[in-house]
Motif scaffolding. Structure first.
Motif, short mmCIF file in Angstrom:
data_model
loop_
_atom_site.label_atom_id
_atom_site.label_comp_id
_atom_site.label_asym_id
_atom_site.label_seq_id
_atom_site.Cartn_x
_atom_site.Cartn_y
_atom_site.Cartn_z
N SER A 67 0.83 -1.21 0.00
CA SER A 67 0.00 0.00 0.00
C SER A 67 0.86 1.25 0.00
O SER A 67 0.56 2.23 -0.70
N GLY A 71 0.84 4.07 -2.96
CA GLY A 71 0.65 5.51 -2.71
C GLY A 71 1.79 6.32 -3.31
O GLY A 71 1.56 7.37 -3.93
N SER A 72 3.02 5.83 -3.17
CA SER A 72 4.17 6.50 -3.77
C SER A 72 4.06 6.51 -5.28
O SER A 72 4.40 7.50 -5.94
N SER A 75 1.88 9.27 -6.60
CA SER A 75 2.59 10.55 -6.67
C SER A 75 3.48 10.60 -7.91
O SER A 75 3.52 11.60 -8.61
N GLU A 97 -4.76 12.45 -0.37
CA GLU A 97 -4.25 12.01 0.94
C GLU A 97 -5.29 12.23 2.03
O GLU A 97 -5.53 11.34 2.87
N LEU A 100 -8.06 9.68 1.65
CA LEU A 100 -7.60 8.35 2.07
C LEU A 100 -7.62 8.22 3.59
O LEU A 100 -8.05 7.19 4.13
N LEU A 118 -5.07 1.87 3.66
CA LEU A 118 -5.31 3.20 3.08
C LEU A 118 -4.47 4.26 3.78
O LEU A 118 -3.96 5.19 3.15
N ALA A 121 -1.02 3.93 2.44
CA ALA A 121 -0.96 4.49 1.09
C ALA A 121 -0.90 6.01 1.14
O ALA A 121 -0.18 6.65 0.36
N ALA A 122 -1.64 6.62 2.07
CA ALA A 122 -1.62 8.07 2.22
C ALA A 122 -0.23 8.56 2.59
O ALA A 122 0.26 9.57 2.07
N LEU A 125 2.12 8.21 -0.42
CA LEU A 125 1.83 9.30 -1.35
C LEU A 125 2.51 10.59 -0.89
O LEU A 125 3.16 11.28 -1.68
#
Length: 222
Positions: A67, A71-72, A75, A97, A100, A118, A121-122, A125
């Motif tokens: 995750s 997220g990365s 971006s 973000e 999420l 999630l 992932a945020a 990101l």
């Protein structure tokens, strides 16, 4: 180079680190006591689980790592270059973000693993966004590398090399932001549990709105 970054980067880095520290503290206190904003501890737990000496939640830990990477990747997909310039989807990424984190909050209150994914992932990101625009100088979701950089800089200064005071100040500001965010996250969690994620999520959304308004004002003047 740090000298090429705009002067307001210090303030932005503090706020982003504050968000990450807050999210990570809530994760550590509330859901399997698992870090969210960085993966060193998670990767260690995965390794120990392979030999039956650590956590039995191997797939859960692997999903947290995946995750963060996804997220990365988002971006990386949305940012067109490493230059820091108005209009390059920073507001969109901050909006994502924030959303999420809001959905993660709702899922975590129901004890769902997906909330943890999630939230991870945020953080991925956010860290990728900051790393992209700063050339890896600014990392806002963990502080190990920052302490390493400080140590290197101090060591070099002891042998007579120039000390980049602005970079040192920036690193200390990020560390302070992360610690302050963690303190707030811990304090909020004692009263509001996972609803505490409303605070870092709201900060993301306000940053996105502020960035969009600044972009429109600059565009109208052009």
């Amino acid at each position: 180079m740090i000298s090429k970054l705009p002067r307001w980067v210090e303030s932005g880095a503090f706020v982003l680190a504050f968000i990450a520290g807050c999210v990570n503290a809530i994760g550590l206190l509330g859901f399997k006591h698992q870090s969210i904003s960085h993966l060193s501890g998670t990767a260690t737990l995965v390794g120990t689980s392979f030999v039956g000496m650590g956590s039995s939640d191997t797939w859960h830990l692997l999903m947290i790592m995946l995750s963060f990477v996804l997220g990365s990747a988002l971006s990386g997909l949305m940012l067109e270059s490493s230059g820091l310039k108005l209009g390059r989807h920073y507001d969109s990424l901050l909006l994502i973000e924030g959303l999420l984190l809001l959905v993660a909050m709702l899922l975590l209150t129901e004890s769902s693993f997906w909330g943890h994914y999630l939230a991870s992932a945020a953080c991925g990101l956010q860290n990728a966004m900051a790393t992209t625009y700063s050339g890896a100088i600014v990392r806002t979701t963990h502080v190990t590398g920052l302490f390493t950089d400080i140590g290197i800089m101090l060591g070099r200064s002891l042998k007579g090399e120039h000390l980049d005071r602005r970079k040192m100040t920036l690193l200390l500001i990020i560390i302070l932001g992360f610690i302050c965010g963690a303190s707030l996250g811990a304090g909020l969690f004692t009263s509001f549990q996972f609803n505490s994620l409303m605070v870092p999520a709201s900060i993301c959304l306000l940053l996105a709105l502020g960035y969009r308004l600044l972009y429109r004002r600059r565009s109208n003047k052009a």
